[in-house]
Design a protein around this motif. Structure first.
Motif, PDB file in Angstrom:
ATOM      1  N   CYS A   1       0.920  -1.293   0.147  1.00  0.00           N
ATOM      2  CA  CYS A   1       0.070  -0.046  -0.020  1.00  0.00           C
ATOM      3  C   CYS A   1       0.823   1.264  -0.131  1.00  0.00           C
ATOM      4  N   SER A   2       2.075   1.215  -0.288  1.00  0.00           N
ATOM      5  CA  SER A   2       2.939   2.312  -0.320  1.00  0.00           C
ATOM      6  C   SER A   2       2.892   3.297  -1.446  1.00  0.00           C
ATOM      7  N   THR A   3       3.069   4.460  -1.529  1.00  0.00           N
ATOM      8  CA  THR A   3       3.197   5.276  -2.770  1.00  0.00           C
ATOM      9  C   THR A   3       4.083   4.785  -3.838  1.00  0.00           C
ATOM     10  N   CYS A   4       4.970   4.234  -3.566  1.00  0.00           N
ATOM     11  CA  CYS A   4       5.856   3.532  -4.577  1.00  0.00           C
ATOM     12  C   CYS A   4       5.515   2.313  -5.357  1.00  0.00           C
TER      13      CYS A   4
ATOM     14  N   THR B   1      -3.681  11.356   6.541  1.00  0.00           N
ATOM     15  CA  THR B   1      -5.205  11.868   6.428  1.00  0.00           C
ATOM     16  C   THR B   1      -5.706  10.894   5.069  1.00  0.00           C
ATOM     17  N   ASP B   2      -4.806  10.325   4.431  1.00  0.00           N
ATOM     18  CA  ASP B   2      -5.404   9.460   3.316  1.00  0.00           C
ATOM     19  C   ASP B   2      -5.700   8.023   3.677  1.00  0.00           C
TER      20      ASP B   2
ATOM     21  N   GLU C   1      -1.407   2.399   6.418  1.00  0.00           N
ATOM     22  CA  GLU C   1      -0.269   1.160   6.713  1.00  0.00           C
ATOM     23  C   GLU C   1       1.187   1.863   6.454  1.00  0.00           C
ATOM     24  N   ILE C   2       1.268   2.637   5.430  1.00  0.00           N
ATOM     25  CA  ILE C   2       2.870   3.119   5.010  1.00  0.00           C
ATOM     26  C   ILE C   2       2.657   4.552   5.985  1.00  0.00           C
ATOM     27  N   ALA C   3       1.670   5.038   6.350  1.00  0.00           N
ATOM     28  CA  ALA C   3       1.783   6.323   7.129  1.00  0.00           C
ATOM     29  C   ALA C   3       2.274   5.924   8.683  1.00  0.00           C
ATOM     30  N   ALA C   4       1.688   4.672   9.223  1.00  0.00           N
ATOM     31  CA  ALA C   4       2.141   4.205  10.442  1.00  0.00           C
ATOM     32  C   ALA C   4       3.556   3.780  10.179  1.00  0.00           C
ATOM     33  N   ALA C   5       3.875   3.120   9.144  1.00  0.00           N
ATOM     34  CA  ALA C   5       5.379   2.460   9.144  1.00  0.00           C
ATOM     35  C   ALA C   5       6.365   3.644   9.175  1.00  0.00           C
TER      36      ALA C   5
ATOM     37  N   SER D   1       7.349   7.079  12.619  1.00  0.00           N
ATOM     38  CA  SER D   1       8.792   7.512  13.547  1.00  0.00           C
ATOM     39  C   SER D   1       9.606   8.156  12.802  1.00  0.00           C
ATOM     40  N   TYR D   2       9.675   8.337  11.345  1.00  0.00           N
ATOM     41  CA  TYR D   2      10.701   9.036  10.667  1.00  0.00           C
ATOM     42  C   TYR D   2      10.188  10.383  10.387  1.00  0.00           C
ATOM     43  N   GLY D   3       8.906  10.663  10.702  1.00  0.00           N
ATOM     44  CA  GLY D   3       8.279  12.093  10.481  1.00  0.00           C
ATOM     45  C   GLY D   3       7.789  12.390   8.915  1.00  0.00           C
ATOM     46  N   ALA D   4       7.840  11.421   8.226  1.00  0.00           N
ATOM     47  CA  ALA D   4       7.451  11.663   6.874  1.00  0.00           C
ATOM     48  C   ALA D   4       5.895  11.867   6.710  1.00  0.00           C
ATOM     49  N   VAL D   5       5.332  12.960   6.085  1.00  0.00           N
ATOM     50  CA  VAL D   5       3.770  13.288   5.988  1.00  0.00           C
ATOM     51  C   VAL D   5       3.807  13.538   4.387  1.00  0.00           C
ATOM     52  N   GLY D   6       4.073  14.441   3.868  1.00  0.00           N
ATOM     53  CA  GLY D   6       3.781  14.461   2.181  1.00  0.00           C
ATOM     54  C   GLY D   6       4.632  13.631   1.425  1.00  0.00           C
ATOM     55  N   ALA D   7       4.402  12.850   0.429  1.00  0.00           N
ATOM     56  CA  ALA D   7       5.137  12.089  -0.353  1.00  0.00           C
ATOM     57  C   ALA D   7       4.874  12.147  -1.724  1.00  0.00           C
TER      58      ALA D   7
END
Length: 392
Positions: free
Chosen positions: A93-96, A113-114, A119-123, A126-132
């Motif tokens: 379910c990742s963007t890639c 919020t998407d 699932e990838i947002a939760a993964a 801890s790295y702080g990634a939001v926009g992708a």
């Protein structure tokens, strides 16, 4: 007037930014020309793209032959991300993964919020990634070769300038990755050609040695010249059939069924061939072709193929004995005359026992029975199929 000045200043800033982007792309193209490896190319493209869009995190992947994305580099995440997301498939379910499936860029302004990317947002939390944004690297035919993804630490919707910059990076990467793949394929083909030439030279030496041995044994003994010539030509024909099949199908190995069929094509209506697919290296294919030729010649002269009703069944199977796999082949003659041990065991018997036994590390047996001749070959499967058995 102030409003016009404001619009003019904004336009100037946009033009200045576009020129700076082009300068970055130009510098990237110069660096890629001297890159040492494909990974270096992808990492430089990733970092340049992140700089152009002011992203703080990034990953880059390459498409493996199985269609999976394999992580080859990152920045900002830390090295543990390489192992944590080592391989990504279409079902993820990742963007890639979505970009791989669509063969087009995937933009997610806010992973949190998407619902499609929870699932990838939760993964990545801890790295702080939001926009992708994940951008595929395509070849000229539109196939995905690689992927780079950039991430922001806040929600972010890329503007047109940023998207153009990402497109330019992807296009530049595509040229270099495609060129790298082509160079690798050419190198592998050249290496294969060298190996094939060595194999051809080696096989030629083996062939001459076999012909010399066949000639010496065929012309020895009490045979007439015509009988010796017939034996010699027949054995050479068996080798020729095998070489023709090797040339037509594969210069390195043959399916066992193809070896049998080529050797018995003139007796095909009265022979039955059964057994699983087994790939046999060239040297062992030669040995088996000579073996089948001798068996077929004897059956035609003295055995089941010497009358109108006889037939031959050739069957092989694989069975396990302890930790080893054994290959068992049986040649059975049916409805022919009773078989008996010949008074003179010629070179044909030597091929069926000593030559085959030496090549395949076993002791074949010849069964002369009232209800027909039977030949049994029981050897290790690795001795039959392992090309390393061929001496160099």
């Amino acid at each position: 007037m102030p409003e016009f000045d404001t619009r003019s200043s904004k336009t100037e800033r946009m033009l200045t930014a576009e020129v700076e982007d082009l300068n970055h792309i130009h510098d990237l193209s110069l660096r890629l020309a001297g890159a040492n490896s494909l990974v270096d190319v992808l990492l430089d493209v990733l970092q340049t793209a992140a700089t152009l869009v002011n992203a703080r995190l990034g990953t880059t992947q390459i498409v493996e032959p199985n269609g999976m994305l394999s992580m080859v580099g990152q920045f900002g995440f830390g090295s543990d991300v390489l192992e944590k997301f080592a391989s990504v498939g279409l079902e993820d379910c990742s963007t890639c993964a979505v970009a791989l499936k669509r063969r087009a860029r995937t933009i997610v302004p806010d992973l949190h919020t998407d619902p499609d990317f929870s699932e990838i947002a939760a993964a990545l939390f801890s790295y702080g990634a939001v926009g992708a944004v994940s951008t595929p690297v395509l070849d000229k035919a539109g196939n995905v070769l690689a992927m780079f993804s950039v991430y922001w630490l806040e929600a972010h919707e890329p503007d047109d300038r940023e998207l153009r910059a990402l497109d330019l990076c992807a296009e530049l990467a595509g040229r270099h990755v495609e060129r790298s793949f082509a160079a690798k394929a050419l190198l592998e083909q050249n290496e294969r050609n060298v190996l094939l030439m060595r194999e051809l030279a080696h096989r030629g030496k083996n062939l001459l040695a076999i012909i010399q041995a066949i000639a010496g044994q065929s012309l020895r003994g009490n045979r007439s010249l015509d009988e010796a010539r017939e034996a010699f030509v027949g054995r050479l024909g068996a080798l020729a059939h095998t070489y023709n099949t090797l040339t037509d199908k594969s210069p390195e190995s043959l399916q066992l069924h193809d070896i049998m069929a080529a050797s018995l094509k003139f007796q095909s209506e009265r022979t039955t061939i059964r057994g699983p697919d087994i790939l046999v290296p060239a040297k062992n294919a030669q040995t088996l072709a000579l073996m089948i030729h001798e068996l077929a010649t004897n059956a035609t002269k003295y055995g089941a193929l010497s009358n109108a009703s006889g037939r031959v069944e050739i069957e092989w199977k694989i069975h396990r004995t302890g930790s080893d796999e054994q290959f068992l082949l049986t040649w059975s003659e049916i409805d022919g005359p009773p078989s008996k041990v010949p008074d003179d065991l010629g070179f044909g018997s030597v091929i069926l026992t000593s030559v085959v036994g030496s090549e395949l590390k076993c002791k074949p047996t010849l069964g002369y029975q009232e209800n027909g001749f039977q030949y049994n070959l029981d050897c290790s499967l690795s001795a039959l199929t392992n090309s390393s058995q061929t001496s160099r």
